[in-house]
Structures are given as structure tokens and as C-alpha cells.
Design an enzyme around this catalytic site. Structure first.
Site, PDB file in Angstrom:
ATOM      1  N   ASP A  74       0.814  -1.125  -0.039  1.00  0.00           N
ATOM      2  CA  ASP A  74       0.448   0.387   0.026  1.00  0.00           C
ATOM      3  C   ASP A  74       0.727   0.833   0.443  1.00  0.00           C
ATOM      4  OD1 ASP A  74      -2.371   1.613   0.361  1.00  0.00           O
ATOM      5  OD2 ASP A  74      -2.880   1.080   2.086  1.00  0.00           O
ATOM      6  N   LEU A  75       2.017   1.252  -1.167  1.00  0.00           N
ATOM      7  CA  LEU A  75       2.935   2.407  -0.860  1.00  0.00           C
ATOM      8  C   LEU A  75       1.469   3.596  -1.565  1.00  0.00           C
ATOM      9  CD1 LEU A  75       5.852   2.614   0.495  1.00  0.00           C
ATOM     10  CD2 LEU A  75       6.543   1.500  -2.081  1.00  0.00           C
TER      11      LEU A  75
END
Length: 280
Positions: free
Chosen positions: A175-176
Site C-alpha cells: 500500500d505504497l
């Protein structure tokens, strides 16, 4: 009491038990799964739903595994835990405010290199049937909430991602997005200080993180990253296929957690007005 769905004032009051700061100065941020109360040196993460609370032990275990990787930038340390909360060390910095330029792109490239080189032995691996399973779950749980054209759109997106051959080529944050990468300014230049929200970390496909970076910062930074990686054949299309599932991923998590607002947001474009306010 767990206090699911409570307001900002209540969150500050609950966090004051763990933080020495003046409750009035505590910053509160809300994400899809957690409310985060930020003090000077520590943060308290409160689960927003019972399902999120059940995942807290897994979250703590993954944060401990990430800390052991020594990636060269700060990650949250688990200091204490309870039934519906975690107390973590505060990672310095804030999400980037200014448009991302070459200096930021170079530091993202270093971040991805560190993740690719890390030994992920203490982390789970993405299953080889990850995308077919995801597609089956979307059809079973979300298709009843979509319009006919919405299901057609989703089928095209699912077909693209199901066609990807499985790969496990790096430690993947999962979930960058830009809100999870923190920066400090040193002599007027942004410096990556740390990365937060490692709930989905696993050994998997680095294209997942590249897709999140592209969504958060746009085409220019995305192209610089691909150039720094030698622009491997097929990677651009792989990234775009994964990026095309982001709204469906959000909606699937929301329907399972009972989060109506996140579900409505994720399904925008997939259902007609008649279904837009259908309850969970």
C-alpha cells in the site's frame, strides 16, 4: 471499550492514556482501517471496525518482521498492544506536499532497491492464485452491488490482472501510496525519512508498489522509476493492470469490514444511482 466509530475528541481522550502529550495538541487521522492519534514521539492506532481489530496481532507481527529487515529508513516499532489498539513509535516526517521531481524519484528507486534486496524470510508470500482468488471474491461479494455496465468494467479489469503470471521478486509494502511515505526537508531538499502502514507487506510482485507510486505521484515520476530499472519488457503493462484493481480492492475490504463510506467510494463508477446508497 473498543469505541468503534467514535469521534475525534473521544479518540484524543482515549489516546491520552498512552501518550504524555497534551490531548488538545494530538493530531487525529482516519484511514480505511484505523484511526491514528499522533503525539510527539508515539502514535496510537485504533481499529475502526471489529474486523480490523482482529487483524491487529497480524499487523504487529508484520511490523516486527519489517523492523528486523533494517531497510535504511524508519519504520514503526511496536511498543504496546491491546484488544483494539497498537502503540507505535512515531516515524518522523510528513507526506510530500510539493510535486515529485528527480530527487524524489531517485529516493523511491533506492527504497524499491532496498525492498528487492531484503531477506523476506520472516514475511508471508503472496499466493500464486492471488489474482484469480481476488477475482472470484469480487464477483461473489461486489457484483451484486454493481450495475450491468459496472460489472462489464470490472470483468475487463479482472481479466487483465488474472492474465499476469505470478511472481515473488521483492518484499512488497502492499500500500505504497504517497500518504504512507514520509519526508523531511534537509537544506531545502526532500529526504525520505520513513514508511508507515505495513499491514499488507509480503514477498510478492514489486509491480504492486510501483502501481501505488504511479497512482500517488503521476506519470513523470513513474517513467523515471522505470528508466532507473532499465524499463523491463512488460512491466509497464503489468503495473497498469494492477493499478486498475485499486478501487475494487478498496471496495472488497470495505464490504468485509462493514465500512459503508469506503464501499461507496470504491464502487463509484461501478453502479448506477439506484444502487449507490444500498446498505451493507
Amino acid at each position: 471499550m473498543p469505541g468503534y466509530g467514535v469521534g475525534v475528541t473521544d479518540r484524543r481522550a482515549a489516546a491520552a492514556r498512552f501518550l504524555p502529550d497534551d490531548p488538545a495538541t494530538l493530531e487525529v487521522r482516519s484511514g480505511q482501517f484505523h484511526d491514528v492519534v499522533i503525539g510527539a514521539e508515539h502514535v496510537v492506532c485504533f481499529a475502526r471496525t471489529p474486523a480490523a481489530a482482529e487483524r491487529l496481532p497480524r499487523r504487529a507481527a508484520r511490523l516486527r518482521a519489517v523492523s528486523a529487515l533494517r531497510l535504511g529508513f524508519a519504520t514503526p516499532e511496536v511498543l504496546a498492544s491491546g484488544g483494539s489498539h497498537l502503540v507505535l513509535s512515531r516515524v518522523p516526517g510528513r507526506p510530500l506536499d510539493a510535486p515529485a521531481g528527480p530527487v524524489v524519484a531517485a529516493q523511491y528507486a533506492e527504497l524499491l532497491s532496498a525492498l528487492a534486496a531484503a531477506d523476506g524470510a520472516g514475511l508471508p508470500s503472496a499466493p500464486p492464485d492471488e489474482w484469480p482468488t481476488f477475482a472470484d471474491d469480487v464477483r461473489a461479494e461486489l457484483f451484486p452491488l454493481m450495475s450491468g455496465p459496472g460489472r462489464e468494467r470490472a470483468e475487463a479489469e479482472l481479466a487483465a490482472v488474472q492474465a499476469l503470471p505470478p511472481t515473488t521478486n521483492a518484499v512488497v509494502h502492499g500500500d505504497l501510496g504517497s500518504e504512507n511515505v514520509l519526508w523531511e526537508t534537509v537544506d531545502g531538499v526532500p529526504r525520505l525519512s520513513g514508511v508507515i502502514d505495513w499491514d499488507e507487506v509480503a514477498v510478492g510482485d514489486q509491480a504492486v508498489d510501483l502501481a501505488a507510486i504511479a497512482a500517488g505521484h503521476g506519470r513523470a515520476l513513474f517513467d523515471r522509476l522505470l528508466e532507473s530499472m532499465g524499463r523491463p519488457a512488460g512491466l509497464d503493462a503489468r503495473i497498469e493492470a494492477i493499478r486498475g484493481t485499486f478501487a475494487l480492492q478498496q471496495a472488497l475490504s470495505a464490504v468485509r469490514d462493514g465500512d459503508q463510506a469506503e464501499l461507496d467510494d470504491g464502487l463509484v463508477g461501478y453502479r448506477g444511482e439506484a444502487n449507490h446508497h444500498r446498505a451493507l
